[in-house]
Design an enzyme around this catalytic site. Sequence first.
Site, PDB file in Angstrom:
ATOM      1  N   SER A 151     -20.498 -34.756 -46.859  1.00  0.00           N
ATOM      2  CA  SER A 151     -21.733 -34.743 -48.006  1.00  0.00           C
ATOM      3  C   SER A 151     -20.877 -34.502 -49.292  1.00  0.00           C
ATOM      4  CB  SER A 151     -22.301 -33.234 -48.035  1.00  0.00           C
ATOM      5  OG  SER A 151     -23.439 -33.348 -49.266  1.00  0.00           O
TER       6      SER A 151
ATOM      7  N   LYS B  29     -34.304 -30.376 -42.381  1.00  0.00           N
ATOM      8  CA  LYS B  29     -35.164 -30.335 -43.157  1.00  0.00           C
ATOM      9  C   LYS B  29     -36.670 -29.825 -42.711  1.00  0.00           C
ATOM     10  CE  LYS B  29     -33.001 -34.242 -45.777  1.00  0.00           C
ATOM     11  NZ  LYS B  29     -33.289 -35.489 -46.202  1.00  0.00           N
TER      12      LYS B  29
ATOM     13  N   ASN C  44     -42.999 -49.817 -38.151  1.00  0.00           N
ATOM     14  CA  ASN C  44     -42.208 -49.145 -37.361  1.00  0.00           C
ATOM     15  C   ASN C  44     -42.138 -49.437 -35.891  1.00  0.00           C
ATOM     16  OD1 ASN C  44     -40.489 -46.877 -37.049  1.00  0.00           O
ATOM     17  ND2 ASN C  44     -41.847 -45.598 -35.838  1.00  0.00           N
TER      18      ASN C  44
HETATM   19  P1  ATR Z   1     -34.741 -40.145 -39.886  1.00  0.00           P
HETATM   20  O1  ATR Z   1     -34.866 -38.457 -40.320  1.00  0.00           O
HETATM   21  O2  ATR Z   1     -33.343 -40.557 -40.520  1.00  0.00           O
HETATM   22  O3  ATR Z   1     -35.892 -40.723 -40.348  1.00  0.00           O
HETATM   23  P2  ATR Z   1     -35.662 -40.129 -37.403  1.00  0.00           P
HETATM   24  O4  ATR Z   1     -36.789 -39.250 -37.610  1.00  0.00           O
HETATM   25  O5  ATR Z   1     -34.998 -40.007 -36.060  1.00  0.00           O
HETATM   26  O6  ATR Z   1     -34.425 -40.118 -38.209  1.00  0.00           O
HETATM   27  O7  ATR Z   1     -36.342 -41.708 -37.553  1.00  0.00           O
HETATM   28  C1  ATR Z   1     -35.499 -42.793 -37.330  1.00  0.00           C
HETATM   29  C2  ATR Z   1     -36.467 -44.149 -37.745  1.00  0.00           C
HETATM   30  O8  ATR Z   1     -35.376 -45.098 -37.463  1.00  0.00           O
HETATM   31  C3  ATR Z   1     -37.589 -44.381 -36.904  1.00  0.00           C
HETATM   32  O9  ATR Z   1     -38.604 -44.765 -37.483  1.00  0.00           O
HETATM   33  C4  ATR Z   1     -36.963 -45.187 -35.788  1.00  0.00           C
HETATM   34  O10 ATR Z   1     -37.937 -45.882 -34.966  1.00  0.00           O
HETATM   35  P3  ATR Z   1     -38.895 -45.238 -33.838  1.00  0.00           P
HETATM   36  O11 ATR Z   1     -39.711 -44.346 -34.414  1.00  0.00           O
HETATM   37  O12 ATR Z   1     -39.555 -46.365 -33.073  1.00  0.00           O
HETATM   38  O13 ATR Z   1     -37.749 -44.328 -33.013  1.00  0.00           O
HETATM   39  C5  ATR Z   1     -36.189 -46.189 -36.444  1.00  0.00           C
HETATM   40  N1  ATR Z   1     -35.056 -46.771 -35.822  1.00  0.00           N
HETATM   41  C6  ATR Z   1     -33.989 -46.095 -35.275  1.00  0.00           C
HETATM   42  N2  ATR Z   1     -33.194 -47.018 -34.681  1.00  0.00           N
HETATM   43  C7  ATR Z   1     -33.776 -48.159 -34.853  1.00  0.00           C
HETATM   44  C8  ATR Z   1     -33.614 -49.590 -34.474  1.00  0.00           C
HETATM   45  N3  ATR Z   1     -32.497 -50.059 -33.923  1.00  0.00           N
HETATM   46  N4  ATR Z   1     -34.528 -50.673 -34.902  1.00  0.00           N
HETATM   47  C9  ATR Z   1     -35.575 -50.110 -35.332  1.00  0.00           C
HETATM   48  N5  ATR Z   1     -35.875 -48.980 -35.775  1.00  0.00           N
HETATM   49  C10 ATR Z   1     -35.141 -48.142 -35.709  1.00  0.00           C
END
Ligand code: ATR
Length: 280
Positions: A14, A65, A151
């Site tokens: 951090s 969070k 998404n």
């Molecule tokens: P954060 O708190 O960082 O937002 P999260 O709640 O796990 O973490 O959300 C991750 C986001 O990145 C989601 O929108 C996820 O899409 P899904 O809802 O379909 O899981 C997206 N994400 C993660 N890896 C991805 C990838 N390789 N391509 C597209 N979207 C991705």
Amino acid sequence: MDHYCVLGNPVAHSKSPAIHARFAELTGQAMDYSKLLAPLDGFIHTLRHWMAHDGRGCNVTVPFKFEAFRLANTASDRATLAQAANTLKFGDGGQILADNTDGIGLVNDIQINAGISLAGRDILLLGAGGAAAGVLGPLLAAGPRRLVVTNRTHAKALDLVARHADHPSLRDLLQKTELLAQEQQGLEANFDVIVNATASSLGGSAAPVDARVLKPGALAYDMMYGTAAQGFADWARAHGAMPRDGLGMLVEQAAESFAFWRGVRPPSAQVLQDMRKALA
Ligand code: ATR
């Protein structure tokens, strides 16, 4: 001396302690700021311990969070919309006040540091997880013409948009802004601003969307910074857009937390400049 910290797992990486120490120095506030690692199943215990040892407040980061928001006695509108808190302030009698400064940090970085007004623009928000939820309300409050959420898992985008569309504090704003969830295949072209709130950069992917969404010269903002933001930045540049990483958002969300705790606005633009120089 007042005590603050960032609580997360992991927290070793951090930059918040360095940012807040610089804010305190520049504003003459008597405070210190440390890192506190909480076990994955021990957020509440670690927080209570911190409160009992004279902590005045804390930042909360991944993955706590949501838990932080649920634990709070009162929460700002923007924390309620996000269902997540990145900032806690401790009141008298063990009261916990929650805020979420991530979204206003993003908006201030775009509008003030990058000098791009969001009013009347077409914005595409990529992602529907915690990071996207944290910024959607403040993006709406900036008054875009249209805000589209897309998404990989469409149902999550629909849920996020529905939660915002139903919230009473946003009713007036939504008369000016069209807020939609759209599937990636059907997305129209030519957005002025794209905000990448997905975790796709972490897996090394360039961008989780077709490049035709970018208007020439569009702002392509990645909430990541450093090497994690490189793939998205290269993709944006290769398609005529202007990339920006999330370092400014990091500094600006910290500035909002600092102001919430101390009632003083730190010179965030100066601290961002110093950090960019240090990272160059
Ligand atoms: P954060 O708190 O960082 O937002 P999260 O709640 O796990 O973490 O959300 C991750 C986001 O990145 C989601 O929108 C996820 O899409 P899904 O809802 O379909 O899981 C997206 N994400 C993660 N890896 C991805 C990838 N390789 N391509 C597209 N979207 C991705």
